[in-house]
Scaffold this motif. Structure first.
Motif, PDB file in Angstrom:
ATOM      1  N   ILE A   5      -5.361   6.815   9.695  1.00 27.74           N
ATOM      2  CA  ILE A   5      -5.346   5.356   9.672  1.00 27.74           C
ATOM      3  C   ILE A   5      -5.384   4.872  11.116  1.00 27.74           C
ATOM      4  N   ILE A   6      -6.382   4.054  11.452  1.00 30.04           N
ATOM      5  CA  ILE A   6      -6.562   3.569  12.813  1.00 30.04           C
ATOM      6  C   ILE A   6      -6.461   2.045  12.823  1.00 30.04           C
ATOM      7  N   PRO A   7      -5.394   1.475  13.437  1.00 23.38           N
ATOM      8  CA  PRO A   7      -5.315   0.021  13.551  1.00 23.38           C
ATOM      9  C   PRO A   7      -6.286  -0.469  14.629  1.00 23.38           C
ATOM     10  N   ARG A   8      -6.971  -1.570  14.356  1.00 24.48           N
ATOM     11  CA  ARG A   8      -7.971  -2.067  15.289  1.00 24.48           C
ATOM     12  C   ARG A   8      -7.973  -3.583  15.290  1.00 24.48           C
ATOM     13  N   GLN A   9      -8.054  -4.169  16.485  1.00 22.33           N
ATOM     14  CA  GLN A   9      -8.116  -5.622  16.635  1.00 22.33           C
ATOM     15  C   GLN A   9      -9.439  -5.952  17.308  1.00 22.33           C
ATOM     16  N   SER A  10     -10.272  -6.771  16.675  1.00 21.39           N
ATOM     17  CA  SER A  10     -11.613  -7.035  17.196  1.00 21.39           C
ATOM     18  C   SER A  10     -11.586  -7.918  18.446  1.00 21.39           C
ATOM     19  N   MET A  56       3.479  19.391  -7.639  1.00 17.64           N
ATOM     20  CA  MET A  56       3.139  17.991  -7.826  1.00 17.64           C
ATOM     21  C   MET A  56       2.672  17.416  -6.499  1.00 17.64           C
ATOM     22  N   SER A  57       1.607  16.648  -6.507  1.00 21.32           N
ATOM     23  CA  SER A  57       1.111  16.037  -5.284  1.00 21.32           C
ATOM     24  C   SER A  57       1.034  14.532  -5.457  1.00 21.32           C
ATOM     25  N   ASP A  58       1.409  13.831  -4.403  1.00 25.20           N
ATOM     26  CA  ASP A  58       1.393  12.373  -4.384  1.00 25.20           C
ATOM     27  C   ASP A  58       0.614  11.905  -3.167  1.00 25.20           C
ATOM     28  N   VAL A  59       0.071  10.698  -3.222  1.00 24.42           N
ATOM     29  CA  VAL A  59      -0.572  10.108  -2.055  1.00 24.42           C
ATOM     30  C   VAL A  59       0.526   9.509  -1.189  1.00 24.42           C
ATOM     31  N   LYS A  60       0.594   9.978   0.063  1.00 27.87           N
ATOM     32  CA  LYS A  60       1.613   9.515   1.001  1.00 27.87           C
ATOM     33  C   LYS A  60       1.009   9.399   2.386  1.00 27.87           C
ATOM     34  N   ILE A  61       1.764   8.768   3.275  1.00 28.95           N
ATOM     35  CA  ILE A  61       1.378   8.659   4.676  1.00 28.95           C
ATOM     36  C   ILE A  61       2.340   9.503   5.492  1.00 28.95           C
ATOM     37  N   LEU A  62       1.784  10.357   6.343  1.00 27.76           N
ATOM     38  CA  LEU A  62       2.584  11.188   7.237  1.00 27.76           C
ATOM     39  C   LEU A  62       2.366  10.736   8.669  1.00 27.76           C
ATOM     40  N   ARG A  63       3.437  10.662   9.460  1.00 30.61           N
ATOM     41  CA  ARG A  63       3.322  10.439  10.901  1.00 30.61           C
ATOM     42  C   ARG A  63       3.407  11.804  11.559  1.00 30.61           C
ATOM     43  N   MET A  64       2.369  12.170  12.297  1.00 33.81           N
ATOM     44  CA  MET A  64       2.303  13.474  12.938  1.00 33.81           C
ATOM     45  C   MET A  64       2.959  13.410  14.324  1.00 33.81           C
ATOM     46  N   VAL A  65       3.291  14.558  14.887  1.00 35.09           N
ATOM     47  CA  VAL A  65       3.896  14.601  16.229  1.00 35.09           C
ATOM     48  C   VAL A  65       2.927  14.074  17.289  1.00 35.09           C
ATOM     49  N   THR A  66       1.643  14.067  16.988  1.00 32.05           N
ATOM     50  CA  THR A  66       0.628  13.551  17.913  1.00 32.05           C
ATOM     51  C   THR A  66       0.531  12.025  17.871  1.00 32.05           C
ATOM     52  N   GLY A  67       1.255  11.381  16.932  1.00 31.39           N
ATOM     53  CA  GLY A  67       1.227   9.929  16.804  1.00 31.39           C
ATOM     54  C   GLY A  67       0.251   9.420  15.765  1.00 31.39           C
ATOM     55  N   GLU A  68      -0.511  10.304  15.159  1.00 29.26           N
ATOM     56  CA  GLU A  68      -1.473   9.893  14.137  1.00 29.26           C
ATOM     57  C   GLU A  68      -0.766   9.613  12.818  1.00 29.26           C
ATOM     58  N   ALA A 128       5.440  22.211   8.753  1.00 33.68           N
ATOM     59  CA  ALA A 128       6.446  21.154   8.603  1.00 33.68           C
ATOM     60  C   ALA A 128       6.915  20.607   9.950  1.00 33.68           C
ATOM     61  N   ASP A 129       6.926  21.439  11.007  1.00 29.87           N
ATOM     62  CA  ASP A 129       7.403  20.967  12.308  1.00 29.87           C
ATOM     63  C   ASP A 129       6.397  20.066  13.016  1.00 29.87           C
ATOM     64  N   LYS A 130       5.213  19.889  12.462  1.00 32.20           N
ATOM     65  CA  LYS A 130       4.208  18.980  13.036  1.00 32.20           C
ATOM     66  C   LYS A 130       4.270  17.580  12.433  1.00 32.20           C
ATOM     67  N   VAL A 131       5.166  17.381  11.463  1.00 29.76           N
ATOM     68  CA  VAL A 131       5.300  16.092  10.779  1.00 29.76           C
ATOM     69  C   VAL A 131       6.621  15.445  11.215  1.00 29.76           C
ATOM     70  N   VAL A 132       6.537  14.183  11.681  1.00 29.21           N
ATOM     71  CA  VAL A 132       7.739  13.452  12.094  1.00 29.21           C
ATOM     72  C   VAL A 132       8.373  12.766  10.894  1.00 29.21           C
ATOM     73  N   THR A 133       7.587  11.981  10.169  1.00 26.10           N
ATOM     74  CA  THR A 133       8.092  11.294   8.969  1.00 26.10           C
ATOM     75  C   THR A 133       7.048  11.335   7.866  1.00 26.10           C
TER      76      THR A 133
END
Length: 71
Positions: free
Chosen positions: A35-40, A1-13, A66-71
């Motif tokens: 996902i890139i936050p940006r302020q104009s 089963m696959s779901d759309v989720k957000i992963l935080r990588m060890v690189t901060g992405e 799995a060890d490359k994913v923080v949350t």
């Protein structure tokens, strides 16, 4: 089963994708974007941009250990 989720990588992405997990605990990402936050300008609201996670890959699915994913 696959779901759309957000992963935080060890690189901060922050990566949003259709995610499935294998029996070992590693992840397969389908249609993944960073996902890139940006302020104009100062005082302006922060906007979120999305860019392909691995833009130069020929593969549709990306495998992540799995060890490359923080949350």
């Amino acid at each position: 089963m696959s779901d759309v989720k957000i992963l935080r990588m060890v690189t901060g992405e922050d990566v949003i994708a259709k995610i499935s997990k294998d029996s070992v605990g590693n992840y397969t990402l389908e249609k993944s974007f960073v996902i890139i936050p940006r302020q104009s300008a100062p005082g302006q609201p922060i906007q979120l941009m999305m860019s392909p996670y691995v833009p130069y890959s020929d593969e549709d699915n990306i495998k992540i250990a799995a060890d490359k994913v923080v949350t």
